[in-house]
Design an enzyme around this catalytic site. Structure first.
Site, PDB file in Angstrom:
ATOM      1  N   LYS A  67       0.856  -1.197   0.000  1.00  0.00           N
ATOM      2  CA  LYS A  67       0.000   0.000   0.000  1.00  0.00           C
ATOM      3  C   LYS A  67       0.882   1.234   0.000  1.00  0.00           C
ATOM      4  O   LYS A  67       1.913   1.281   0.688  1.00  0.00           O
ATOM      5  CB  LYS A  67      -0.880  -0.001   1.262  1.00  0.00           C
ATOM      6  N   CYS A 124      -2.229   9.937  -6.253  1.00  0.00           N
ATOM      7  CA  CYS A 124      -3.347   9.671  -5.352  1.00  0.00           C
ATOM      8  C   CYS A 124      -4.360  10.807  -5.482  1.00  0.00           C
ATOM      9  O   CYS A 124      -4.033  11.972  -5.244  1.00  0.00           O
ATOM     10  CB  CYS A 124      -2.885   9.566  -3.899  1.00  0.00           C
TER      11      CYS A 124
HETATM   12  O1  LIG Z   1      -7.362   6.875  -1.526  1.00  0.00           O
HETATM   13  C1  LIG Z   1      -6.314   6.196  -1.627  1.00  0.00           C
HETATM   14  O2  LIG Z   1      -5.663   5.738  -0.649  1.00  0.00           O
HETATM   15  C2  LIG Z   1      -5.860   5.951  -3.019  1.00  0.00           C
HETATM   16  N1  LIG Z   1      -6.822   5.589  -3.909  1.00  0.00           N
HETATM   17  C3  LIG Z   1      -6.531   5.422  -5.250  1.00  0.00           C
HETATM   18  O3  LIG Z   1      -7.408   5.094  -6.077  1.00  0.00           O
HETATM   19  N2  LIG Z   1      -5.259   5.618  -5.674  1.00  0.00           N
HETATM   20  C4  LIG Z   1      -4.253   5.974  -4.848  1.00  0.00           C
HETATM   21  O4  LIG Z   1      -3.090   6.141  -5.292  1.00  0.00           O
HETATM   22  C5  LIG Z   1      -4.562   6.133  -3.447  1.00  0.00           C
HETATM   23 CL1  LIG Z   1      -3.284   6.559  -2.353  1.00  0.00          CL
END
Ligand SMILES: O=C(O)c1[nH]c(=O)[nH]c(=O)c1Cl
Length: 309
Positions: free
Chosen positions: A44, A128
Site C-alpha cells: 500500500k 493519489c
Molecule cells: O485513496 C487512496 O488511498 C488511493 N486511492 C486510489 O485510487 N489511488 C491511490 O493512489 C490512493 Cl493513495
C-alpha cells in the site's frame, strides 16, 4: 505456454501482481499475496506516519468496477520497510509504493529505503486523487519534474512512478518528455484510478461513498480503454523504460491486451479486491488458454506487438 518473464533483469514466474492499495495494507494481506500465484507484489502507498484515512463508506464495488476515496490509510513507511526487510526476494519481487504528502516526506522515505539496501523496487506514487487539499503531482507537471529531479538524485537506484491517467496527446508528450530526463527512472506504472468520478444511487438519490461529497477514483471496467491507451502511449514515447500496466483487468484477455499494448507486468486492483488472491490462478489459466489458442508459447512473442489498422 510459458508465462515466465523478467522485470529489470529479475526473473518472474508470471507477469501478474496486485495494484498498490489492494490487498496490501497489512502484513497478513501481503503474506497472502506471497503465498498466492502472483508473480510479484506491491505494498500500500505509504506516508511518513500512520494514517486512518477518510471516513467510511470509502470504497464501493459496482457492476462495472469500483469507486474509492480511501484517503491513503496506511501503517506508515517504517512498517512497510520492516516488511520489505523480511521478504524472501528469491520467491518473488516486492515493490514498495511511496506516496508522501510532500516532497520532503517523499525524500525522507526514499532515503530510508535507500539506506535499507533492499532489493525491493520503489514505485513512487504521483497520482493519489483522494487526499483532500493535496493536488496530485501527476497533474502538475512542474511539481512532478521537481519531485523526480530530487527523488532520482537522492535515491540514485532504479525506481518507477505510478501515473494518473492522461487523456490528451499533449499531456502524453509532456509527461513522457519529463520522465525521459531521468535515467534511473526505470519503469512507469499506468494507470492509477480515474480520479474524482461520481457514482449516484438512483433509489436513495445519494452518493455511495462518504468522503469528498461522493467524488472518488474509478476502477474496473470503466477504466480499461484508458489504461490500455496510457500503457501504449508511454510504451511508444519511452522506449528505454519498462511499462507496468494497471487498470480494468478482469480476465486473461485483458492481461493479454495490456501485454500487447506494451506492458511487461500487469497489476490487478478492483478485480483482486472483489475476488481475492485466487484470481491470479484464474488469470494465468485464462492467459495460457488464450496464448495456446493463438499459438504463442512465450509472452515475448506478442508483447508490445499491438497492430494498428
Ligand atoms: O485513496 C487512496 O488511498 C488511493 N486511492 C486510489 O485510487 N489511488 C491511490 O493512489 C490512493 Cl493513495
Amino acid at each position: 505456454p510459458d508465462l515466465a518473464t523478467s522485470f529489470l533483469e529479475q526473473p518472474l514466474d508470471n507477469p501478474l501482481m496486485n495494484a498498490a492499495g489492494v490487498w496490501c495494507t497489512l502484513a497478513a494481506q501481503l503474506d497472502a499475496l506471497v503465498e498466492s500465484s502472483a508473480g510479484a507484489l506491491v505494498t500500500k502507498s505509504c506516508t511518513l506516519s500512520r494514517r486512518d484515512g477518510n471516513a467510511e463508506p470509502r470504497y464501493r464495488a459496482l457492476p462495472l468496477g469500483s469507486i474509492n476515496s480511501m484517503g491513503l490509510p496506511n501503517e506508515g513507511y517504517a512498517y512497510y520497510l520492516d516488511y520489505a526487510a523480511c521478504h524472501d526476494y528469491e520467491r518473488k519481487p516486492l515493490f514498495v509504493s511511496v506516496s508522501g504528502l510532500s516532497l520532503d516526506d517523499n525524500l525522507t522515505i526514499v532515503a530510508a529505503l535507500r539506506e535499507a539496501v533492499l532489493p525491493a523496487f520503489l514505485e513512487l506514487n504521483l497520482s493519489c486523487p483522494n487526499v483532500e487539499g493535496k493536488p496530485q503531482p501527476g497533474y502538475d507537471f512542474e511539481a512532478m519534474d521537481q519531485f523526480l529531479a530530487e527523488v532520482a538524485t537522492a535515491y540514485r537506484r532504479p525506481f518507477g512512478v505510478k501515473l494518473p491517467p492522461y487523456f490528451d496527446f499533449v499531456h502524453f508528450d509532456t509527461a513522457a518528455e519529463i520522465l525521459n530526463r531521468y535515467d534511473n527512472l526505470a519503469f512507469i506504472t499506468c494507470i492509477n484510478s480515474i480520479g474524482n468520478g461520481l457514482v449516484i444511487d438512483t433509489d436513495s438519490e445519494s452518493t455511495v461513498i462518504r468522503p469528498k461529497d461522493g467524488f472518488g477514483g474509478l476502477g474496473g471496467d470503466y477504466v480499461l480503454p484508458t489504461a490500455l491507451a496510457n500503457v501504449n502511449a508511454f510504451y511508444r514515447r519511452c522506449p528505454g523504460k519498462t511499462i507496468i500496466g494497471c487498470g480494468g483487468v478482469q480476465t486473461g484477455a485483458h492481461v493479454f491486451q495490456h501485454l500487447l499494448a506494451g506492458a511487461t507486468l500487469v497489476q490487478v486492483g478492483t478485480a483482486l479486491h472483489e475476488e481475492g488472491p485466487s484470481i491470479f490462478d484464474r488469470l494465468q489459466h485464462e492467459l495460457r488458454e488464450l496464448m495456446a489458442k493463438k499459438g504463442y508459447s512465450r509472452i515475448e512473442e506478442f508483447r508490445g506487438r499491438l497492430k494498428t489498422l
